[in-house]
Scaffold this motif. Structure first.
Motif, short mmCIF file in Angstrom:
data_model
loop_
_atom_site.label_atom_id
_atom_site.label_comp_id
_atom_site.label_asym_id
_atom_site.label_seq_id
_atom_site.Cartn_x
_atom_site.Cartn_y
_atom_site.Cartn_z
N ASP A 1 2.86 -0.78 -0.40
CA ASP A 1 4.32 -0.62 -0.40
C ASP A 1 5.00 -1.90 -0.89
O ASP A 1 6.11 -1.86 -1.41
CB ASP A 1 4.83 -0.27 1.00
N CYS A 2 4.34 -3.03 -0.69
CA CYS A 2 4.83 -4.31 -1.20
C CYS A 2 3.59 -5.15 -1.51
O CYS A 2 2.49 -4.76 -1.19
CB CYS A 2 5.75 -5.00 -0.19
N HIS A 3 3.79 -6.32 -2.13
CA HIS A 3 2.64 -7.15 -2.48
C HIS A 3 1.88 -7.56 -1.22
O HIS A 3 2.48 -8.05 -0.27
CB HIS A 3 3.10 -8.41 -3.24
N PRO A 4 0.54 -7.41 -1.22
CA PRO A 4 -0.25 -7.80 -0.05
C PRO A 4 -0.04 -9.26 0.37
O PRO A 4 -0.15 -9.58 1.55
CB PRO A 4 -1.69 -7.55 -0.49
N GLU A 5 0.29 -10.14 -0.59
CA GLU A 5 0.52 -11.56 -0.25
C GLU A 5 1.65 -11.74 0.75
O GLU A 5 1.67 -12.68 1.52
CB GLU A 5 0.87 -12.38 -1.51
N THR A 6 2.61 -10.80 0.71
CA THR A 6 3.79 -10.93 1.57
C THR A 6 3.59 -10.32 2.95
O THR A 6 4.44 -10.46 3.82
CB THR A 6 5.02 -10.26 0.92
N LEU A 7 2.47 -9.65 3.16
CA LEU A 7 2.25 -8.94 4.42
C LEU A 7 1.71 -9.88 5.51
O LEU A 7 0.91 -10.76 5.22
CB LEU A 7 1.24 -7.80 4.21
N PRO A 8 2.14 -9.65 6.74
CA PRO A 8 1.59 -10.45 7.84
C PRO A 8 0.16 -9.97 8.16
O PRO A 8 -0.06 -8.78 8.31
CB PRO A 8 2.55 -10.16 9.00
N PHE A 9 -0.76 -10.91 8.24
CA PHE A 9 -2.14 -10.54 8.57
C PHE A 9 -2.25 -10.08 10.02
O PHE A 9 -3.16 -9.34 10.36
CB PHE A 9 -3.07 -11.74 8.33
N ASP A 10 -1.37 -10.58 10.86
CA ASP A 10 -1.36 -10.20 12.26
C ASP A 10 -0.23 -9.20 12.45
O ASP A 10 0.93 -9.55 12.25
CB ASP A 10 -1.12 -11.45 13.13
N PRO A 11 -0.51 -7.96 12.77
CA PRO A 11 -1.78 -7.35 13.21
C PRO A 11 -2.52 -6.58 12.12
O PRO A 11 -3.51 -5.95 12.40
CB PRO A 11 -1.30 -6.38 14.28
N LEU A 12 -2.03 -6.60 10.88
CA LEU A 12 -2.56 -5.70 9.85
C LEU A 12 -4.07 -5.86 9.60
O LEU A 12 -4.80 -4.87 9.56
CB LEU A 12 -1.79 -5.89 8.54
N LEU A 13 -4.55 -7.10 9.47
CA LEU A 13 -5.98 -7.30 9.21
C LEU A 13 -6.83 -6.78 10.37
O LEU A 13 -7.89 -6.17 10.16
CB LEU A 13 -6.27 -8.79 8.95
N ILE A 14 -6.35 -6.97 11.58
CA ILE A 14 -7.08 -6.50 12.76
C ILE A 14 -7.09 -4.97 12.81
O ILE A 14 -8.11 -4.34 13.08
CB ILE A 14 -6.48 -7.11 14.04
N THR A 15 -5.94 -4.37 12.50
CA THR A 15 -5.85 -2.90 12.47
C THR A 15 -6.80 -2.33 11.42
O THR A 15 -7.51 -1.35 11.68
CB THR A 15 -4.40 -2.46 12.18
N LEU A 16 -6.83 -2.94 10.25
CA LEU A 16 -7.75 -2.48 9.20
C LEU A 16 -9.20 -2.65 9.64
O LEU A 16 -10.04 -1.78 9.37
CB LEU A 16 -7.49 -3.24 7.89
N ALA A 17 -9.51 -3.75 10.32
CA ALA A 17 -10.87 -3.96 10.82
C ALA A 17 -11.22 -2.89 11.85
O ALA A 17 -12.35 -2.38 11.87
CB ALA A 17 -11.00 -5.36 11.42
#
Length: 179
Positions: free
Chosen positions: A36-52
């Motif tokens: 939806d937007c550039h991945p660089e702009t996304l917060p890793f917390d909690p997104l990376l954990i959710t993806l994991a």
């Protein structure tokens, strides 16, 4: 009379509600993610954990979205600085994927672990001992021996000498890439 439908997993529920800012684009040959937007702009917390957490999924599209989303997020600039503080929360989630009875879930967890190691390097060493018991068990399996050995060699490569000591302490039969 019908089989009761299984409640969706946390990952499936979050994805369905739009909590993961990407969508699956079906290609004729290959699927890809559209963010939806550039991945660089996304917060890793909690997104990376959710993806994991989604790596433990066994149904499409969740398997693809979690695996590819995790990979793509780790490719962005500054990923190491964003991922290192999350290691204490990421490692138990990856450990659960590595300990999963489904072989495909294990393989996704193993791939994600190697990807994470490539990004965070020796920062993963403090957490490696929690992951090695699952790898040790799969190392015994004929089906996963080669993949597990390759992953251990990459963990050693990215983690340095300290990682070799940790790996040898849990998996004495491991042969170093340096030897």
């Amino acid at each position: 009379f019908g089989v009761p439908s299984k409640a969706p997993s946390a990952f499936a529920a979050i994805y369905s509600k739009g909590g993961i800012p990407c969508r699956l684009v079906h290609g004729s040959v290959k699927h890809k993610l559209q963010w939806d937007c550039h991945p660089e702009t996304l917060p890793f917390d909690p997104l990376l954990i959710t993806l994991a957490e989604g790596l433990r999924e066994t149904r499409h599209p969740y398997t693809f979205v979690s695996k590819e989303g995790f990979r793509e997020l780790l490719l962005v600039g500054g990923a190491a600085q964003k991922a290192v503080p999350l290691l204490p929360r990421l490692v138990p989630v990856l450990k659960a994927a590595l300990a999963h009875s489904d072989g495909e879930v294990f393989e996704r967890g193993l791939t994600a672990l190697v990807q994470l190691s490539a990004v965070v390097g020796p920062a993963l060493n403090d957490h490696l001992k929690h992951l090695l018991s699952s790898l040790s068990k799969r190392q015994m399996s004929k089906k996963f021996k080669e993949q597990t050995t390759d992953a251990l060699q990459k963990l050693e490569q990215y983690g340095g000498k300290e990682s070799l000591t940790l790996i040898k302490s849990k998996i004495p039969t491991y042969c170093s890439i340096a030897s």
